[in-house]
Design an enzyme around this catalytic site. Structure first.
Site, PDB file in Angstrom:
ATOM      1  CD  GLU A  27      -2.869   1.178   2.397  1.00 39.53           C
ATOM      2  OE1 GLU A  27      -2.934   0.191   3.131  1.00 39.53           O
ATOM      3  OE2 GLU A  27      -3.673   2.128   2.444  1.00 39.53           O
ATOM      4  CG  ASN A  72      -7.641   2.655   5.358  1.00 46.35           C
ATOM      5  OD1 ASN A  72      -8.497   1.793   5.133  1.00 46.35           O
ATOM      6  ND2 ASN A  72      -7.141   2.836   6.561  1.00 46.35           N
ATOM      7  CG  ASN A 172      -9.376  -1.178   1.643  1.00 50.16           C
ATOM      8  OD1 ASN A 172      -8.969  -2.326   1.777  1.00 50.16           O
ATOM      9  ND2 ASN A 172      -9.227  -0.255   2.585  1.00 50.16           N
ATOM     10  CD  GLU A 173     -10.176  -2.373   6.182  1.00 48.30           C
ATOM     11  OE1 GLU A 173     -10.069  -1.240   6.682  1.00 48.30           O
ATOM     12  OE2 GLU A 173      -9.517  -3.347   6.570  1.00 48.30           O
ATOM     13  CE1 TYR A 244      -3.450  -5.828   9.096  1.00 49.79           C
ATOM     14  CE2 TYR A 244      -5.696  -5.016   8.877  1.00 49.79           C
ATOM     15  CZ  TYR A 244      -4.441  -5.213   8.352  1.00 49.79           C
ATOM     16  OH  TYR A 244      -4.171  -4.804   7.065  1.00 49.79           O
ATOM     17  CD  GLU A 292      -6.028  -4.396   4.265  1.00 53.66           C
ATOM     18  OE1 GLU A 292      -5.914  -4.035   5.450  1.00 53.66           O
ATOM     19  OE2 GLU A 292      -6.450  -3.658   3.358  1.00 53.66           O
ATOM     20  CD  GLN A 347       0.214  -2.270   4.062  1.00 49.58           C
ATOM     21  OE1 GLN A 347       1.071  -1.652   3.490  1.00 49.58           O
ATOM     22  NE2 GLN A 347      -0.992  -1.755   4.287  1.00 49.58           N
TER      23      GLN A 347
HETATM   24  O1  AHR Z   1      -3.062  -2.418   6.224  1.00 48.93           O
HETATM   25  C1  AHR Z   1      -3.291  -1.200   6.860  1.00 48.93           C
HETATM   26  C2  AHR Z   1      -4.735  -0.733   6.751  1.00 48.93           C
HETATM   27  O2  AHR Z   1      -5.565  -1.615   7.446  1.00 48.93           O
HETATM   28  C3  AHR Z   1      -5.316  -0.726   5.362  1.00 48.93           C
HETATM   29  O3  AHR Z   1      -5.036   0.432   4.663  1.00 48.93           O
HETATM   30  C4  AHR Z   1      -6.783  -0.846   5.617  1.00 48.93           C
HETATM   31  O4  AHR Z   1      -7.456  -1.483   4.580  1.00 48.93           O
HETATM   32  C5  AHR Z   1      -6.879  -1.580   6.931  1.00 48.93           C
HETATM   33  O5  AHR Z   1      -7.710  -0.946   7.837  1.00 48.93           O
END
Ligand code: AHR
Length: 495
Positions: A27, A72, A172-173, A244, A292, A347
């Site tokens: 990213e 993001n 994305n999200e 995450y 992700e 990432q």
């Molecule tokens: O990977 C970091 C961020 O985590 C990404 O930009 C977003 O998609 C997620 O919230």
């Protein structure tokens, strides 16, 4: 020593792995791109300005697919800014990460670099502030051979043949209030369906990923996912999920078991998709792009600093504990390999990255690099669901969980077992029974863990945490026994 048992039988097959399960994510965030993969003037830089030391590590990591450019970031991105002569590219404010974006790297540079490191690019389109037209134009720019406005722009920019990008993310999200252009499920679903239609009219061979939930703990999960699929089921090939993990409240016992939460998340998402399939009388089964995932600690509040180019952000330093958890999340993904076909470790470099760099300095492997690279290398074949007998322990977050977590793979050399010993203080004696597979005679053991759980790799000590080789063991009477060190991720290859 406490004991656990694993019975492996090819009759209990989950499904064949898709190599794209071992993807990662680049990213425009912090120093992932600039001074991460790309640093003109670095002693190892190639003629395109990409760091050779990082490219070597990416190849070693074994990532067959790379998602780009966000995250993001993509929700405010104008892809047109990142193509064409560099001196004409605009410098913009990136609102997602409060950074200055020079656009020195864009679609052409990324796609070419991605292929050079052995990965297919997986591009995300902006459905935060833009829509079907910009997305369809990008597909034309990347995939149309020539003779049209956007494909000829690509050719004029020095890329004669199409980039042939197969997999595309529809935003994305967009379930997240933090996302630029955040939408309700209905708003997003209708936009995603119209965008998918336009993109497929340009290239009918592409595969499309719709945004599912950005976390299992989102209050809108799984309603968001059901609504999106009710509108887009026939137009898309995958539903995206993100997750995450982190150690909370110094509760390592729970953190080590967070793959049980991931199992529940994936099971619930699969059940939701199957419900929509039944309700809509759809034929195909929906697959998933878990595009992700990682361990993530640092929360930089972007407003606290000024506008900077490639600021140091989210540069988590991972420990042995994090490496064991990343290995355990891969085990969970393998358990769902029949439905989770794509996954992206988020990432790749610096920002929550498996690789770290210093500008004008070295690149090194974080602890999490090692279980990931070894799983990518050996976790390919037919996933088997082993029968596990294990002692159990109590966690605050997830109740009682087994000390052992494991999955097995049948490959052409024999059987590969990935196993976690969640006991923080004691080794676990593991007996693996492979009677159902004749001809196996020896097992080798590689592990990460068993030492200081807080140990990390740093610029000064980049090889502090490495995979270690355990004893090799004979298969005797169809079984072998191996000691899994305390708090460890383990790879056992039985050939
Ligand atoms: O990977 C970091 C961020 O985590 C990404 O930009 C977003 O998609 C997620 O919230």
């Amino acid at each position: 020593m406490s004991q656990a048992r694993l019975v492996v039988d090819p009759a209990f097959a989950v499904g064949e792995t898709d190599p794209r399960l071992y993807g990662s994510f680049v990213e425009h965030l912090g120093r992932c791109v600039y001074t991460g993969i790309h640093e003109p003037g670095h002693p190892t830089a190639d003629e395109h300005g990409f760091r050779g030391d990082v490219a070597e590590l990416v190849t070693e990591l074994g990532v067959p697919i790379l998602r780009y450019p966000g995250g993001n970031f993509v929700s405010g991105y104008h892809w047109e800014d990142g193509v064409g002569p560099k001196e004409l590219r605009p410098t913009r404010l990136d609102l997602a990460w409060r950074s200055v974006e020079t656009n020195a790297v864009g679609t052409d540079e990324f796609c070419a670099w991605s292929r050079r490191v052995g990965a297919e690019p997986m591009l995300a389109v902006n459905l935060g502030t833009r829509g079907p037209e910009a997305a369809a134009n990008l597909v034309e720019y990347c995939n149309h051979p020539g003779g049209t406005y956007w494909s000829d722009r690509r050719r004029a920019n020095g890329v004669a043949g199409p980039h042939a990008v197969k997999v595309w993310c529809l935003g994305n999200e967009l379930d997240g209030p933090w996302q630029l252009g955040h939408k309700t499920a209905e708003e997003y679903a209708r936009l995603a369906a119209r965008t998918a239609q336009a993109m497929r009219l340009v290239d009918p061979d592409i595969e499309l990923v719709a945004c599912g939930s950005s976390d299992a703990r989102m209050p809108t999960f799984p309603e968001w996912d059901a609504t999106v699929l009710e509108h887009c089921y026939e137009q898309v090939d995958y539903l995206s999920l993100h997750s995450y993990s982190q150690e909370r409240n110094a509760d390592r016992a729970s953190f080590l078991a967070c793959a049980t939460e991931l199992d529940g998340y994936l099971d619930a998402a699969i059940a939701t998709a199957d419900y929509v399939r039944a309700k809509g009388r759809h034929g195909k089964r929906m697959n998933f792009a878990f595009d992700e995932w990682n361990v993530w600690y640092t929360q930089n509040a972007p407003v606290e600093r000024g506008w900077e180019q490639a600021p140091r952000m989210l540069e988590d330093q991972y420990t042995v504990v994090d490496a064991v958890v990343v290995g355990s999340m891969l085990i969970s993904l393998l358990r769902h390999a029949d439905r989770v076909r794509i996954a992206c470790l988020a990432q790749l470099v610096n920002a929550i990255g498996a690789i770290r760099t210093e500008p004008a300095g070295p690149a090194w492997r974080q602890t999490i690099f090692h279980p990931f690279a070894l799983t990518s290398r050996y976790g390919r074949g037919l996933v088997l669901r082993p029968m596990i007998t294990s002692p159990r322990y109590e966690t605050t977050e997830f109740g009682e969980v087994p000390v052992l977590d494991a999955v097995a793979i049948r490959d052409e050399d024999g059987i590969v077992v990935f196993a976690i010993n969640r006991d923080q203080h004691a080794a676990l004696q593991l007996t693996v029974e492979v009677r159902a597979i004749p001809g196996l005679s020896r097992a080798t053991h590689t592990y990460v863990g068993g030492g200081d759980p807080r140990a990390a790799n740093t610029e000064a000590d980049p090889a502090r945490v490495l995979p270690r080789t355990g004893e090799s063991t004979a298969v005797d009477g169809g079984a072998l026994t191996i000691a899994l060190p305390p708090l460890s991720w383990n790879l056992v290859r039985i050939t």
